[in-house]
Design a protein around this motif. Structure first.
Motif, PDB file in Angstrom:
ATOM      1  N   ASN A  74      96.963 -76.634 -18.886  1.00 47.74           N
ATOM      2  CA  ASN A  74      96.724 -75.455 -19.723  1.00 47.74           C
ATOM      3  C   ASN A  74      97.694 -75.353 -20.893  1.00 47.74           C
ATOM      4  O   ASN A  74      97.348 -74.813 -21.940  1.00 47.74           O
ATOM      5  CB  ASN A  74      96.830 -74.184 -18.865  1.00 47.74           C
ATOM      6  N   TYR A  75      98.914 -75.877 -20.723  1.00 47.97           N
ATOM      7  CA  TYR A  75      99.924 -75.790 -21.791  1.00 47.97           C
ATOM      8  C   TYR A  75     100.987 -76.849 -21.555  1.00 47.97           C
ATOM      9  O   TYR A  75     101.435 -77.048 -20.417  1.00 47.97           O
ATOM     10  CB  TYR A  75     100.571 -74.401 -21.800  1.00 47.97           C
ATOM     11  N   ILE A  76     101.367 -77.540 -22.610  1.00 51.43           N
ATOM     12  CA  ILE A  76     102.422 -78.548 -22.553  1.00 51.43           C
ATOM     13  C   ILE A  76     103.591 -78.049 -23.397  1.00 51.43           C
ATOM     14  O   ILE A  76     103.433 -77.763 -24.584  1.00 51.43           O
ATOM     15  CB  ILE A  76     101.924 -79.915 -23.086  1.00 51.43           C
ATOM     16  N   THR A  77     104.758 -77.928 -22.776  1.00 47.40           N
ATOM     17  CA  THR A  77     105.921 -77.401 -23.503  1.00 47.40           C
ATOM     18  C   THR A  77     106.496 -78.467 -24.441  1.00 47.40           C
ATOM     19  O   THR A  77     106.252 -79.670 -24.265  1.00 47.40           O
ATOM     20  CB  THR A  77     107.022 -76.963 -22.530  1.00 47.40           C
ATOM     21  N   PRO A  78     107.277 -78.066 -25.434  1.00 43.31           N
ATOM     22  CA  PRO A  78     107.927 -79.056 -26.302  1.00 43.31           C
ATOM     23  C   PRO A  78     108.796 -80.041 -25.527  1.00 43.31           C
ATOM     24  O   PRO A  78     108.981 -81.188 -25.945  1.00 43.31           O
ATOM     25  CB  PRO A  78     108.770 -78.188 -27.244  1.00 43.31           C
ATOM     26  N   GLU A  79     109.311 -79.605 -24.363  1.00 52.23           N
ATOM     27  CA  GLU A  79     110.169 -80.465 -23.548  1.00 52.23           C
ATOM     28  C   GLU A  79     109.374 -81.402 -22.637  1.00 52.23           C
ATOM     29  O   GLU A  79     109.953 -82.200 -21.900  1.00 52.23           O
ATOM     30  CB  GLU A  79     111.107 -79.608 -22.695  1.00 52.23           C
ATOM     31  N   ALA A 141     109.797 -87.047 -21.775  1.00 58.37           N
ATOM     32  CA  ALA A 141     110.941 -86.387 -22.408  1.00 58.37           C
ATOM     33  C   ALA A 141     110.512 -85.274 -23.356  1.00 58.37           C
ATOM     34  O   ALA A 141     111.314 -84.396 -23.685  1.00 58.37           O
ATOM     35  CB  ALA A 141     111.785 -87.406 -23.163  1.00 58.37           C
ATOM     36  N   ASN A 142     109.262 -85.297 -23.780  1.00 57.31           N
ATOM     37  CA  ASN A 142     108.786 -84.293 -24.723  1.00 57.31           C
ATOM     38  C   ASN A 142     107.250 -84.270 -24.731  1.00 57.31           C
ATOM     39  O   ASN A 142     106.603 -85.083 -24.064  1.00 57.31           O
ATOM     40  CB  ASN A 142     109.322 -84.564 -26.139  1.00 57.31           C
ATOM     41  N   ARG A 143     106.711 -83.344 -25.511  1.00 56.00           N
ATOM     42  CA  ARG A 143     105.262 -83.183 -25.553  1.00 56.00           C
ATOM     43  C   ARG A 143     104.560 -84.442 -26.049  1.00 56.00           C
ATOM     44  O   ARG A 143     103.506 -84.820 -25.531  1.00 56.00           O
ATOM     45  CB  ARG A 143     104.900 -82.005 -26.441  1.00 56.00           C
ATOM     46  N   GLN A 144     105.126 -85.095 -27.020  1.00 54.18           N
ATOM     47  CA  GLN A 144     104.489 -86.288 -27.564  1.00 54.18           C
ATOM     48  C   GLN A 144     104.339 -87.374 -26.507  1.00 54.18           C
ATOM     49  O   GLN A 144     103.295 -88.040 -26.424  1.00 54.18           O
ATOM     50  CB  GLN A 144     105.287 -86.824 -28.754  1.00 54.18           C
ATOM     51  N   GLU A 145     105.366 -87.552 -25.681  1.00 56.62           N
ATOM     52  CA  GLU A 145     105.272 -88.557 -24.615  1.00 56.62           C
ATOM     53  C   GLU A 145     104.173 -88.209 -23.618  1.00 56.62           C
ATOM     54  O   GLU A 145     103.465 -89.093 -23.124  1.00 56.62           O
ATOM     55  CB  GLU A 145     106.614 -88.706 -23.894  1.00 56.62           C
ATOM     56  N   VAL A 146     104.027 -86.924 -23.318  1.00 57.32           N
ATOM     57  CA  VAL A 146     102.947 -86.490 -22.432  1.00 57.32           C
ATOM     58  C   VAL A 146     101.596 -86.839 -23.042  1.00 57.32           C
ATOM     59  O   VAL A 146     100.721 -87.421 -22.390  1.00 57.32           O
ATOM     60  CB  VAL A 146     103.030 -84.971 -22.161  1.00 57.32           C
ATOM     61  N   GLU A 147     101.433 -86.514 -24.304  1.00 62.02           N
ATOM     62  CA  GLU A 147     100.158 -86.767 -24.976  1.00 62.02           C
ATOM     63  C   GLU A 147      99.884 -88.261 -25.115  1.00 62.02           C
ATOM     64  O   GLU A 147      98.729 -88.699 -25.027  1.00 62.02           O
ATOM     65  CB  GLU A 147     100.146 -86.074 -26.333  1.00 62.02           C
ATOM     66  N   ASP A 148     100.939 -89.055 -25.299  1.00 61.31           N
ATOM     67  CA  ASP A 148     100.766 -90.508 -25.394  1.00 61.31           C
ATOM     68  C   ASP A 148     100.244 -91.103 -24.085  1.00 61.31           C
ATOM     69  O   ASP A 148      99.624 -92.167 -24.079  1.00 61.31           O
ATOM     70  CB  ASP A 148     102.085 -91.179 -25.784  1.00 61.31           C
ATOM     71  N   MET A 149     100.514 -90.429 -22.971  1.00 60.36           N
ATOM     72  CA  MET A 149      99.980 -90.877 -21.684  1.00 60.36           C
ATOM     73  C   MET A 149      98.491 -90.581 -21.532  1.00 60.36           C
ATOM     74  O   MET A 149      97.853 -91.038 -20.575  1.00 60.36           O
ATOM     75  CB  MET A 149     100.731 -90.188 -20.529  1.00 60.36           C
TER      76      MET A 149
END
Length: 356
Positions: A74-79, A141-149
């Motif tokens: 539902n939400y991914i934090t900047p961290e 480590a951050n939102r971008q890494e989550v999205e890259d997965m």
């Protein structure tokens, strides 16, 4: 239970098939049941129906639902932490420290529901987990890494727990509610085929989707099939473990047989026939009462179209909507036998109306 049946049960239960995303489990179920049916069809949202004697005018449904409770991203934090919302009746209380699978277009991403240690929580923080406080950690480590997965808002999340047998008596795992129902009705089809039993009516073996968010799959398929009779399989609460109140929840036991429910949606002539079959074949059973709706797909069939004569067979289950849902082997076998014997004695065209 024969070895091939248990292997299917294990594969089927271990596969993730949350509400709205049931297709992989439905494919497994369909492949298992194909040798025992004459034809099948599927609907737009994924309900699968195996049919025996499709040319018959009198139509009988035996049904279970295929979906399991889950979560949505539902939400991914900047961290890089992930907050979720429910998909069905998921319980935030059991989430902390659980391992999960996040299902993405790139494949499965492993994650955990994190939780601060008891040593560091402040008194005002030391409260039961809620949907607002539980979160996922997928090692990013951050939102971008989550999205890259491949993880994004809307990805579905399931617990990473699998079936096991406890004390040689109980099946334990997630999603027994109600994929073990799908297993039981598939076994009925197998017994009919292997024992070369010919039914005088059309049998529609229905594995419906989206029960956990309001009986939606059953509503759709009931209107399409328009059966004369429907018997629904679901689970109900074993009330013997601590924290159950028998005065309100009834006195039901795992291991003491199928539960037959009384209630407005249950057609009494169908219920009485089930009871008579159980008694004749010495199949143990228990009784329960529902206030207003049963809360199962029985309601969807009973109140569809012009009204379908419907009844409910429930499997006693401990710890519903957890990852350790527990059922007794004997109850599973007795439900299969109750269905089988009921179908063998049913005559085509039987009129269940109270007044004729």
């Amino acid at each position: 239970m024969r070895e091939e049946s248990f292997e299917f049960l294990q594969t089927y239960l271990n596969n993730a098939a949350p509400t709205g995303f049931e297709s992989s489990g439905q494919q497994l179920w369909l492949e298992y049941i194909k040798p025992y049916i004459d034809e099948y069809f599927v609907d737009t949202y994924g309900t699968v129906v195996g049919v025996i004697n499709p040319e018959a005018e009198y139509k009988v449904v035996i049904e279970a639902h295929a979906d399991e409770i889950a979560w949505f991203v539902n939400y991914i934090t900047p961290e890089g932490y992930i907050y979720v919302r429910r998909n069905g009746g998921s319980d935030a209380l059991i989430a902390p420290s659980k391992r999960v699978n996040i299902h993405t277009s790139k494949g499965t991403v492993k994650a955990v529901f994190g939780w601060p240690a008891i040593h560091v929580r402040k008194i005002e923080q030391d409260k039961a987990p809620t949907i607002e406080t539980i979160f996922l950690d997928c090692g990013a480590a951050n939102r971008q890494e989550v999205e890259d997965m491949g993880v994004h808002v809307g990805c579905v999340v399931t617990f990473d727990d699998e079936l096991f047998v406890m004390n040689e008596k109980f099946y334990v795992g997630r999603a027994l509610d109600n994929r073990i129902g799908g297993f039981m009705i598939a076994e009925v089809a197998r017994l009919l085929k292997e024992n070369k039993k010919k039914l005088p009516f059309g049998l529609y073996i229905v594995n419906a989707v989206q029960e956990e968010i309001g009986l939606r799959g059953a509503e759709m398929i009931a209107h399409r099939i328009k059966p004369n009779l429907a018997i629904i399989t679901d689970v109900t609460h074993d009330t013997q473990s601590p924290m159950y109140e028998k005065k309100t929840n009834g006195d039901l036991h795992c291991g003491k047989g199928p539960v037959l429910t009384y209630g407005p949606a249950v057609q009494n002539n169908v219920l009485n026939m089930l009871i008579a079959v159980a008694q004749k074949n010495e199949i143990p059973f228990q009784r329960a009462a529902a206030t207003r709706a049963t809360g199962t797909d029985t309601d969807a069939f009973a109140y569809s179209s012009d009204g379908v004569a419907s009844a409910l067979i429930s499997l006693p289950l401990k710890y519903m909507h957890t990852t350790v849902e527990t059922v007794h082997k004997d109850d599973v076998e007795n439900i299969i036998q109750l269905y089988y014997q009921f179908l063998l004695q049913l005559e085509s065209g039987h009129d269940f109306r109270y007044m004729k």
